[in-house]
Design an enzyme around this catalytic site. Structure first.
Site, short mmCIF file in Angstrom:
data_model
loop_
_atom_site.label_atom_id
_atom_site.label_comp_id
_atom_site.label_asym_id
_atom_site.label_seq_id
_atom_site.Cartn_x
_atom_site.Cartn_y
_atom_site.Cartn_z
N ASP A 1 0.89 -1.16 0.00
CA ASP A 1 0.00 0.00 0.00
C ASP A 1 0.94 1.22 0.00
OD1 ASP A 1 -2.32 1.65 0.60
OD2 ASP A 1 -1.55 1.73 2.65
N ASP B 1 0.05 5.12 1.02
CA ASP B 1 -0.11 6.04 2.15
C ASP B 1 -0.13 5.26 3.47
OD1 ASP B 1 -0.75 8.13 3.85
OD2 ASP B 1 -2.89 7.93 3.48
P1 B16 Z 1 -6.38 10.29 -3.87
P2 B16 Z 1 -3.55 4.33 0.08
C1 B16 Z 1 -5.30 6.33 0.07
O1 B16 Z 1 -4.01 5.86 -0.15
C2 B16 Z 1 -5.33 7.24 1.28
O2 B16 Z 1 -5.03 6.49 2.44
C3 B16 Z 1 -6.71 7.84 1.42
O3 B16 Z 1 -6.73 8.71 2.54
C4 B16 Z 1 -7.06 8.60 0.14
O4 B16 Z 1 -8.37 9.14 0.21
C5 B16 Z 1 -6.97 7.66 -1.05
O5 B16 Z 1 -5.64 7.10 -1.09
C6 B16 Z 1 -7.27 8.32 -2.37
O6 B16 Z 1 -6.28 9.24 -2.67
O7 B16 Z 1 -7.37 11.32 -3.49
O8 B16 Z 1 -4.97 10.79 -3.99
O9 B16 Z 1 -6.82 9.52 -5.11
O10 B16 Z 1 -3.52 4.11 1.55
O11 B16 Z 1 -4.50 3.40 -0.66
O12 B16 Z 1 -2.19 4.32 -0.55
MG MG Z 2 -2.73 3.20 3.45
#
Ligand code: B16
Ligand code: MG
Length: 228
Positions: free
Chosen positions: A9, A11
């Protein structure tokens, strides 16, 4: 079964963009009269952009107040603010232990994948200077069901050419652990209170090859012994 791929993953595992997501959502929410705090932001980890907005609108008691086009506009405002803040990311923003682990895995011939629901994932990996270390990044835009559905992890396995039973996933969010488990992969959780993680580590400081190898061995004791 031999470990053939590790799928990360983004984030919360490779880098911590949660605070940047929070600042951007706080700004967008404030513009429509909704206040969110860091504690509430915990619920948004691993959740897609529009699903995050849905939760914010529910939190503010405004779930029925916006048309689809208005929701898209709020999400676009948040994303513009978030993308601007990504300029602060550098290779120093990679979480401890992650780069060493990826390099070690590659030396062992284990393929590296990414399963992030972030549509900004390619830009983030480039800013961190590690995009070239990934053999395949699943495209969140092409995945039908977001985490906790297994789709994004299955897409990553497919792109890497491995079956889920030969792969291990690393996640920091509950929805992500559920997605990994539903895919049939082995799951490693980073953080606390993650239900169902096959191996749970407090932080990426503890995420290293000896730990992963030992965990993999507990899942596949017979075949691993034969392969040694
Ligand atoms: P975006 P991951 C996620 O990343 C985040 O944890 C989440 O907070 C966010 O809303 C989502 O990505 C979408 O991100 O707005 O940049 O498309 O944990 O799946 O790497
Ligand atoms: Mg994450």
């Amino acid at each position: 079964m031999k470990l053939q791929a590790v799928i990360f993953d983004l984030d919360g595992v490779i880098t911590d963009t949660a605070h940047l997501h929070f600042l951007a959502w706080r700004d967008a929410a404030q513009a429509i009269g909704i206040v969110i705090d860091e504690e509430f932001n915990e619920q948004l980890k691993g959740i897609s952009r529009l699903a995050s907005l849905e939760r914010i609108l529910e939190h503010g008691g405004r779930a029925a107040d916006f048309t689809e086009a208005e929701r898209q506009a709020i999400a676009a405002r948040k994303n513009a603010c978030y993308v601007e803040s990504l300029a602060s990311l550098t290779p120093q923003s990679i979480l401890p232990g992650i780069k060493d682990l990826i390099v070690t895995l590659r030396q062992k011939g284990i393929r590296i994948g990414l399963a992030s629901v972030s549509l900004n994932a390619p830009a983030i990996l480039s800013a961190l200077g590690i995009a070239h270390l990934f053999d395949y990044c699943a495209d969140a835009a092409r995945v039908k069901h977001s985490k906790p559905a297994p789709d994004i992890f299955l897409a990553a396995c497919d792109g890497l050419g491995v079956v889920p039973q030969n792969a291990l996933g690393v996640e920091d969010a509950q929805a992500g652990i559920e997605a990994i488990n539903a895919s049939g992969m082995a799951s490693v959780g980073i953080g606390k209170d993650l239900q169902g993680a096959g191996l749970l580590l407090a932080s990426t400081h503890e995420l290293n090859w000896p730990r992963l190898a030992a965990y993999w061995k507990t899942r596949n004791p017979v075949t691993e012994a034969l392969e040694e």
